[in-house]
Design an enzyme around this catalytic site. Structure first.
Site, mmCIF file in Angstrom:
data_model
loop_
_atom_site.group_PDB
_atom_site.id
_atom_site.type_symbol
_atom_site.label_atom_id
_atom_site.label_comp_id
_atom_site.label_asym_id
_atom_site.label_seq_id
_atom_site.Cartn_x
_atom_site.Cartn_y
_atom_site.Cartn_z
ATOM 1 N N GLU A 204 0.801 -1.216 0.000
ATOM 2 C CA GLU A 204 0.000 0.000 0.000
ATOM 3 C C GLU A 204 0.838 1.272 0.000
ATOM 4 O OE1 GLU A 204 -2.981 -0.312 3.034
ATOM 5 O OE2 GLU A 204 -3.950 -2.010 2.045
ATOM 6 N N LYS A 332 -15.793 -1.367 2.097
ATOM 7 C CA LYS A 332 -15.076 -1.875 0.926
ATOM 8 C C LYS A 332 -16.111 -2.448 -0.041
ATOM 9 C CE LYS A 332 -10.838 -3.274 3.394
ATOM 10 N NZ LYS A 332 -10.091 -4.454 3.912
#
Length: 414
Positions: A204, A332
């Site tokens: 990330e 999400k």
């Protein structure tokens, strides 16, 4: 109305070099919307199914089955539907699949179509996506929770906790908040290099050094925040992702085995020592008694986010609210499979005073849909990684664009 005239999908790559689904929807006026579906590394067991081919291609990670489901099964059922009726489209996708977790078509197939259709409809109206999905009230720029030290399943290092984040709440604009993160991130790189640590990046975009324990990253962040001059304006957030090291009723980390009570006390100590504002997945997804105790202990002091615990599922979140587990939910879209279902979960959370955090996945792309989605739903917070790697900065840059049109930053009102 404008009808859906054409639907197609094909295989593209995500930020880990794994295949994922890209869907395109064309409307009867020629408007086109496209979307790329993300993929997670640490996933909750109750997430909607991400359909993989499991053959010799790409080590079994190909998505040609999901692509075929879009091109052969989904397309024939949704052609002619009203492009402006997102609920009808998404309900049709659910009915066509016929399961609760999209195990027939794959959530990577249904979500791609759902996202692409929303983009096409927004394009047809000449509206930005956030305005189309959120209406006139879509105006709040979210506080970023920036993951600048990676561990756990997101990095090849010895740190157990998955994400060490900074949250720039003490600012009046998104661009100034983002600037503070950039400066802290640059200082962190120098600190790591000067102390002989690796400055390699995790999935990330955060740094992924080997460190002594799960407290040293927090100390590093505090040093960098102070050197940047942002004390009292930037706080710490953690994603423990504890399901990843939960086995046989114990949490195995730092060469020790912790009970739920032990780990809760560890969090209490950390919160007393550091300006921690949020802990995500502090306990495992099925450790319900532990979650209730954790919420009783810290729920009135900090944000306790359920990711694996709730998996963006409206029904599971409702049960958690009744049992008083956590006080916030990670959002999400690929955990649940369509835009409409995602929106329903957010609305349930907001009605019950649970905070929401829009989130990327560790396997991402240049698609910045969630930036618009966060503003559309006024989630107030967003997780989309460090300020490095193009698939992460795409979301931040999109939020900077949105700020030119809607400059209300939640900041200290969070």
């Amino acid at each position: 109305m404008l009808a859906i005239e054409d639907v197609r999908a094909y295989e593209v790559l995500d930020s880990r070099g794994n295949p994922t689904v890209k869907a395109e929807v064309t409307l009867s006026d020629g408007s086109v919307g496209a979307a790329i579906v993300p993929s997670g590394a640490s996933t909750g067991s109750k997430e909607a199914l991400e359909l993989r081919d499991k053959d010799e291609r790409f080590g079994g990670k190909g998505v040609l089955k999901a692509v075929a489901n879009v091109n052969e099964s989904i397309a024939g059922e949704i052609l002619g539907l009203d492009a402006f009726n997102q609920t009808q489209l998404d309900d049709t996708l659910r009915e066509l699949d016929g399961t609760k977790n999209y195990s027939n078509l794959g959530a990577n197939a249904t979500l791609g179509v759902s996202m692409a259709a929303a983009r096409a409809a927004a394009a047809a109206l000449g509206m930005p996506l956030y305005r189309y999905l959120g209406g006139a009230n879509a105006s709040i720029l979210p506080v970023p929770m920036c993951n600048i030290i990676n561990g756990g399943a997101h990095a090849n290092n010895n740190v157990d906790f998955q994400e060490f984040m900074i949250t720039p709440f003490g600012f009046t604009s998104f661009k100034e908040a983002l600037r503070s993160v950039c400066e802290i991130y640059a200082i962190l790189k120098k600190e790591l290099a000067n102390s002989g640590h690796s400055t390699a990046l995790g999935d990330e975009g955060g740094f992924a050094p080997n460190l002594a324990n799960n407290t040293e990253p927090i100390d590093l962040l505090m040093t960098c925040i102070k050197k940047a001059g942002y004390e009292n304006r930037v706080k710490i957030a953690l994603d423990v992702a504890s399901t990843e090291f939960f086995k046989d009723g114990k949490y195995h980390m730092e060469d020790k085995a912790f009970s739920s009570e032990d780990l809760i006390e560890r969090y209490v100590e950390l919160c007393a020592k550091y300006p921690i504002c949020s802990i995500e997945d502090g306990l495992a997804e099925n450790d319900f008694e532990g979650w209730i105790k954790l919420t009783e202990k810290l729920g009135n002091k900090i944000q306790l986010v359920g990711d694996d615990l709730f998996v963006t599922n409206e029904d599971i979140l409702r049960e958690g609210i009744i049992k008083k587990m956590a006080n916030a939910v990670l959002i999400k879209p690929n955990q649940i499979g369509t835009i409409t279902q995602t929106m329903r979960t957010v609305r349930l959370a907001q009605r019950n005073n649970y905070k929401c955090v829009m989130s990327h996945r560790s396997g991402e792309s240049e698609d910045a849909f969630i930036a618009d989605f966060a503003v559309a739903l006024n989630t107030g917070q967003i997780k989309t990684g460090a300020l490095a790697r193009g698939e992460r900065t795409a979301k931040y840059n999109r939020l900077l664009e949105i700020e030119l049109e809607s400059d209300e930053y939640l900041g200290e009102k969070l």
